[in-house]
Structure formats: structure tokens, C-alpha cells
Design a protein around this motif. Structure first.
Motif, PDB file in Angstrom:
ATOM      1  N   SER A 117      47.133  46.304  42.670  1.00 60.59           N
ATOM      2  CA  SER A 117      46.000  46.220  41.756  1.00 60.59           C
ATOM      3  C   SER A 117      45.237  44.900  41.922  1.00 60.59           C
ATOM      4  N   LEU A 118      45.969  43.796  41.992  1.00 58.29           N
ATOM      5  CA  LEU A 118      45.338  42.478  42.102  1.00 58.29           C
ATOM      6  C   LEU A 118      44.585  42.295  43.417  1.00 58.29           C
ATOM      7  N   ILE A 119      45.202  42.669  44.520  1.00 62.05           N
ATOM      8  CA  ILE A 119      44.547  42.494  45.827  1.00 62.05           C
ATOM      9  C   ILE A 119      43.327  43.406  45.935  1.00 62.05           C
ATOM     10  N   GLN A 120      43.411  44.616  45.401  1.00 63.25           N
ATOM     11  CA  GLN A 120      42.247  45.509  45.417  1.00 63.25           C
ATOM     12  C   GLN A 120      41.111  44.887  44.613  1.00 63.25           C
ATOM     13  N   MET A 121      41.423  44.271  43.476  1.00 63.10           N
ATOM     14  CA  MET A 121      40.396  43.600  42.676  1.00 63.10           C
ATOM     15  C   MET A 121      39.786  42.431  43.448  1.00 63.10           C
ATOM     16  N   CYS A 122      40.601  41.733  44.218  1.00 61.86           N
ATOM     17  CA  CYS A 122      40.095  40.612  45.023  1.00 61.86           C
ATOM     18  C   CYS A 122      39.090  41.092  46.056  1.00 61.86           C
ATOM     19  N   ILE A 123      39.442  42.117  46.806  1.00 62.58           N
ATOM     20  CA  ILE A 123      38.547  42.558  47.881  1.00 62.58           C
ATOM     21  C   ILE A 123      37.307  43.267  47.340  1.00 62.58           C
ATOM     22  N   ASP A 124      37.376  43.770  46.097  1.00 69.24           N
ATOM     23  CA  ASP A 124      36.234  44.431  45.472  1.00 69.24           C
ATOM     24  C   ASP A 124      35.391  43.486  44.618  1.00 69.24           C
ATOM     25  N   LEU A 125      35.727  42.220  44.606  1.00 69.33           N
ATOM     26  CA  LEU A 125      35.012  41.228  43.804  1.00 69.33           C
ATOM     27  C   LEU A 125      33.507  41.292  44.098  1.00 69.33           C
ATOM     28  N   ASP A 126      32.703  41.478  43.054  1.00 66.19           N
ATOM     29  CA  ASP A 126      31.246  41.628  43.232  1.00 66.19           C
ATOM     30  C   ASP A 126      30.640  40.469  44.011  1.00 66.19           C
TER      31      ASP A 126
END
Length: 159
Positions: A49-58
């Protein structure tokens, strides 16, 4: 996850010749392996979840240049042991790939994310990664609110 288990037993022999002591040891081993697998699964789910949020950071999207530079797809993460390499991540509609230093070198890959810090607890996560081809460092702090990770602090530094 701290678990304390206390067994009280009287060694007696069952009809099969197995003592209660052996049965209790076997039960304890099964419980410990089960808890260990559960805890690892939870950590992997949190990491995912955290890494996906990192790579999807606007704020990061403008640096990918995915439409202008075709060789930046699929997204690649340097497999340096800081982030679990068995995560199922998706970016640009494709699976994110993990590559070792040798893989990056032999495939002449210049565009990749390099995670320098990935510290996670039950309620907080500190993450630092670099996108060297763009001269970018990203520092993120996450907090868990109502079971969901939320960005507390975010800093993008152009080098």
C-alpha cells in the motif's frame, strides 16, 4: 506483535505413546509459525500500500515523462533490499519491475526509483527515494488514521 503463551501440563502418555509434552510442543510450533506468517502477510500488505502510494504521488507524475520517453515504461525499482521485491505494483497500466544493480547495468536502465529509506511501524512510516535521472529526492512521512495510510509530510527536492 507480542504474544505470550503459557502452558500448564502434566506429562502423561496417551494410547499412542505420545506424551502431552510432545503434543504441547507441536501445538506451540504450529501457533508460532501461524503467527509469523500472519505478521509477514500484514507487513507485506502495508508495504504494498505504501509503495503504491509513493509511485502514484501526484507531485511525482510530471517527472516520469512517460508519454515523451518510451523507455521509462515499465516503471523500475532498484532492488537493493530496502523494499520487498515481491510486491505487486502497477504503474502506467503495467507491472512495476524490480531490478538488481547488475540488471540495471546490463539492460542500460537509467530511469529507476531507488529507495534509500523504508521504515514502517504500526502507525507511522518514513520513506525516502530518489529518481536520479530527474535529479529528484522524495521524502515522505505517513501516519495511519482509521486503518488507512495518510501522508503527513511531503518534500520533493530537485538536485
Amino acid at each position: 506483535l507480542n504474544v505470550s503463551v503459557i502452558f500448564v501440563y502434566r506429562p502423561t502418555t496417551l494410547y499412542t505413546g505420545v506424551t502431552n509434552n510432545k503434543i504441547m510442543r507441536l501445538i506451540l510450533i504450529i501457533i508460532l509459525f501461524g503467527l509469523n506468517s500472519f505478521a509477514f502477510g500484514q507487513v507485506n500488505k502495508e508495504s504494498q500500500s505504501l509503495i503504491q502510494m509513493c509511485i502514484d504521488l501526484d507531485d511525482l507524475q510530471q517527472y516520469y515523462h512517460k508519454d515523451k520517453v518510451e523507455e521509462r515504461k515499465p516503471l523500475i525499482i532498484f532492488n537493493n533490499g530496502i523494499v520487498p521485491a515481491n510486491l505487486s505494483l502497477v504503474k502506467f497500466g503495467e507491472s512495476v519491475q524490480f531490478m538488481t544493480r547488475e540488471g540495471l547495468f546490463f539492460n542500460n536502465i537509467k530511469a529507476y526509483l531507488d529507495f534509500a529509506k523504508f521504515e514502517i511501524s504500526s502507525s507511522k512510516a518514513d520513506i525516502e527515494f530518489h529518481y536520479q535521472i530527474e535529479g529528484l529526492t522524495v521524502l515522505l512521512t505517513f501516519e495511519k488514521n482509521d486503518g488507512k495510510w495518510v501522508i503527513k509530510t511531503k518534500k520533493l527536492i530537485e538536485n
